[in-house]
Design a protein around this motif. Structure first.
Motif, mmCIF file in Angstrom:
data_model
loop_
_atom_site.group_PDB
_atom_site.id
_atom_site.type_symbol
_atom_site.label_atom_id
_atom_site.label_comp_id
_atom_site.label_asym_id
_atom_site.label_seq_id
_atom_site.Cartn_x
_atom_site.Cartn_y
_atom_site.Cartn_z
ATOM 1 N N ALA A 85 43.192 -3.231 6.735
ATOM 2 C CA ALA A 85 42.707 -2.565 5.519
ATOM 3 C C ALA A 85 43.832 -2.150 4.583
ATOM 4 C CB ALA A 85 41.885 -1.337 5.911
ATOM 5 N N GLY A 86 45.091 -2.325 5.011
ATOM 6 C CA GLY A 86 46.215 -1.930 4.169
ATOM 7 C C GLY A 86 46.441 -0.430 4.104
ATOM 8 N N VAL A 87 46.035 0.298 5.143
ATOM 9 C CA VAL A 87 46.235 1.749 5.189
ATOM 10 C C VAL A 87 47.736 2.044 5.239
ATOM 11 C CG1 VAL A 87 45.859 3.834 6.575
ATOM 12 C CG2 VAL A 87 44.018 2.159 6.301
ATOM 13 N N GLY A 88 48.176 3.039 4.461
ATOM 14 C CA GLY A 88 49.596 3.314 4.339
ATOM 15 C C GLY A 88 50.114 4.485 5.146
ATOM 16 N N HIS A 89 49.243 5.169 5.888
ATOM 17 C CA HIS A 89 49.685 6.359 6.628
ATOM 18 C C HIS A 89 48.694 6.621 7.747
ATOM 19 C CE1 HIS A 89 50.765 10.984 6.363
ATOM 20 N NE2 HIS A 89 51.186 10.423 7.480
ATOM 21 N N ALA A 90 49.186 6.701 8.980
ATOM 22 C CA ALA A 90 48.340 6.992 10.144
ATOM 23 C C ALA A 90 48.803 8.302 10.768
ATOM 24 C CB ALA A 90 48.416 5.863 11.166
ATOM 25 N N VAL A 91 47.846 9.201 11.008
ATOM 26 C CA VAL A 91 48.138 10.535 11.535
ATOM 27 C C VAL A 91 47.425 10.713 12.871
ATOM 28 C CG1 VAL A 91 48.017 13.029 11.104
ATOM 29 C CG2 VAL A 91 48.308 11.432 9.181
ATOM 30 N N VAL A 92 48.131 11.277 13.844
ATOM 31 C CA VAL A 92 47.536 11.563 15.152
ATOM 32 C C VAL A 92 47.838 13.011 15.529
ATOM 33 C CG1 VAL A 92 47.925 11.182 17.622
ATOM 34 C CG2 VAL A 92 47.374 9.263 16.168
ATOM 35 N N LEU A 93 46.855 13.675 16.135
ATOM 36 C CA LEU A 93 47.050 15.010 16.693
ATOM 37 C C LEU A 93 47.371 14.879 18.175
ATOM 38 C CD1 LEU A 93 46.923 18.109 16.488
ATOM 39 C CD2 LEU A 93 44.459 17.944 16.929
ATOM 40 N N SER A 94 48.480 15.476 18.600
ATOM 41 C CA SER A 94 48.906 15.397 19.991
ATOM 42 C C SER A 94 49.227 16.804 20.506
ATOM 43 C CB SER A 94 50.111 14.449 20.110
ATOM 44 O OG SER A 94 50.403 14.166 21.470
ATOM 45 N N ILE A 95 50.026 16.893 21.549
ATOM 46 C CA ILE A 95 50.258 18.145 22.266
ATOM 47 C C ILE A 95 51.753 18.416 22.367
ATOM 48 C CG2 ILE A 95 49.829 19.409 24.418
ATOM 49 C CD1 ILE A 95 47.633 17.262 25.006
ATOM 50 N N VAL A 96 52.174 19.631 22.072
ATOM 51 C CA VAL A 96 53.568 20.026 22.237
ATOM 52 C C VAL A 96 53.998 19.814 23.695
ATOM 53 C CG1 VAL A 96 55.124 22.016 22.310
ATOM 54 C CG2 VAL A 96 53.647 21.674 20.327
ATOM 55 N N GLY A 97 55.134 19.162 23.877
ATOM 56 C CA GLY A 97 55.681 18.954 25.212
ATOM 57 C C GLY A 97 54.998 17.882 26.027
ATOM 58 N N VAL A 98 54.160 17.070 25.396
ATOM 59 C CA VAL A 98 53.321 16.135 26.144
ATOM 60 C C VAL A 98 54.134 15.143 26.962
ATOM 61 C CG1 VAL A 98 53.126 14.438 24.262
ATOM 62 C CG2 VAL A 98 51.263 14.679 25.915
ATOM 63 N N ASP A 99 55.322 14.773 26.486
ATOM 64 C CA ASP A 99 56.131 13.790 27.201
ATOM 65 C C ASP A 99 57.015 14.411 28.276
ATOM 66 O OD1 ASP A 99 57.580 15.118 25.273
ATOM 67 O OD2 ASP A 99 58.732 13.370 24.634
ATOM 68 N N GLU A 100 56.873 15.717 28.502
ATOM 69 C CA GLU A 100 57.671 16.400 29.525
ATOM 70 C C GLU A 100 56.867 16.712 30.786
ATOM 71 O OE1 GLU A 100 60.014 19.708 28.099
ATOM 72 O OE2 GLU A 100 59.828 19.011 26.036
ATOM 73 N N ILE A 101 55.616 16.196 30.853
ATOM 74 C CA ILE A 101 54.740 16.560 31.968
ATOM 75 C C ILE A 101 54.165 15.289 32.596
ATOM 76 C CG2 ILE A 101 52.838 18.085 32.670
ATOM 77 C CD1 ILE A 101 53.260 19.500 29.952
#
Length: 243
Positions: A85-101
Motif C-alpha cells: 500500500a506504500g505506507v510510510g511509517h509503521a508503529v508498534v506498541l511493545s514492553i520496556v525491557g522485553v528483550d531482557e527476559i
C-alpha cells in the motif's frame, strides 16, 4: 494524515483512535470485529489502502507457546500489506525491557515482533511501555489462592493506559523514530507493594504475601522492566490513579 490503527477497538487502540481523530487525522479503527484478520490477512489490504501510517496494537490471545507464531504471522502480514500500500511509517506498541527476559515465552515473542518490524524495510517506531495500571488487579488474580495473593518484589513502574495511548498517538502523528521510545509512570514500586496499595485503596478481604517465586513476574531478573536511561515519564502516580 491517514492513519490505520490495527487493534483499534481495544483498551489502548480505542483511545489512540480517539486522540488521533481529535487532532484532525483521518483514522480507521480495525480489528476482527470489523473484518480485519491479521493471521489470515483478510481485510488488511483494504484497511491500509491510502494510509500514511499503520499502528499495530494487536496482541496474542495467549501468553503461552502459541504467542511467537501469532506475532510472527501478524507482523509479517501487516508489513506485507503496508509495503504493497506504500505506507510510510509503521508503529508498534511493545514492553520496556522485553528483550531482557528470555525465560518468558511471551516476551520472546514480543521481541520477535520488534525484530521483524526493524527488518521490514518500512520506516518504523517502537513504543515500549511499562505495565499498565489497569492490569494490576489481573496480575494479582494470577496468584490469588484462598484470599492470599502471593507476589514477588519485582520492581515495576506502572503507567496509566490513557497516557500510553497519548504517547502512541503522538508518535504515530510524527516522523518515524527508526528506533525505540520507552514510556513509564513516575514511580518505581515493587509488585508486592503495588498489591498492598491496591488492596488498601480497594479492600476486598484479600492479603498480600511476598513470594519471589510466585507468578509470571518471578522470572524477571532484577529491574529489567524499569526503563534505563532516557524515557518519557507520564505524570499519573499509581496511588492517585487508584483513588
Amino acid at each position: 494524515m491517514k492513519i490505520a490503527v490495527i487493534g483499534g477497538t481495544g483498551l489502548i487502540g480505542s483511545q489512540v483512535v480517539e486522540k488521533l481523530r481529535a487532532a484532525g487525522h483521518e483514522v480507521g479503527a480495525y480489528s476482527l470485529s470489523t473484518g480485519v484478520d491479521v493471521i489470515t490477512g483478510e481485510g488488511l489490504a483494504e484497511a491500509l489502502a491510502g494510509a500514511d501510517v499503520v499502528v499495530n496494537l494487536t496482541n496474542s490471545p495467549t501468553f503461552d507457546d502459541a504467542s511467537p507464531e501469532f506475532f510472527r504471522t501478524s507482523m509479517e502480514n501487516i508489513l506485507d500489506a503496508a509495503r504493497a500500500a506504500g505506507v510510510g511509517h509503521a508503529v508498534v506498541l511493545s514492553i520496556v525491557g522485553v528483550d531482557e527476559i528470555p525465560d518468558l515465552v511471551y516476551y520472546r515473542a514480543k521481541t520477535l515482533q520488534e525484530d521483524l518490524l526493524k527488518a521490514g524495510r518500512i520506516p518504523y517506531s517502537i513504543v515500549r511501555a511499562t505495565q499498565f495500571m489497569e492490569f494490576m488487579n489481573a496480575v494479582m488474580s494470577w496468584t490469588d489462592e484462598d484470599g492470599t495473593v502471593r507476589l514477588p518484589a519485582t520492581p515495576l513502574q506502572p503507567i496509566a493506559a490513557e497516557e500510553v495511548a497519548a504517547a502512541v498517538a503522538e508518535v504515530a502523528a510524527g516522523p518515524p523514530l527508526n528506533g525505540t521510545l520507552d514510556i513509564a509512570g513516575p514511580d518505581v514500586i515493587p509488585l508486592d507493594e503495588i498489591g498492598r496499595m491496591t488492596l488498601s485503596a480497594r479492600p476486598d478481604g484479600r492479603t498480600v504475601v511476598t513470594d519471589d517465586s510466585a507468578g509470571m513476574f518471578a522470572a524477571v531478573p532484577g529491574d529489567a522492566l524499569v526503563p534505563k536511561g532516557e524515557a518519557w515519564i507520564a505524570p499519573t502516580h499509581y496511588r492517585d490513579w487508584l483513588t
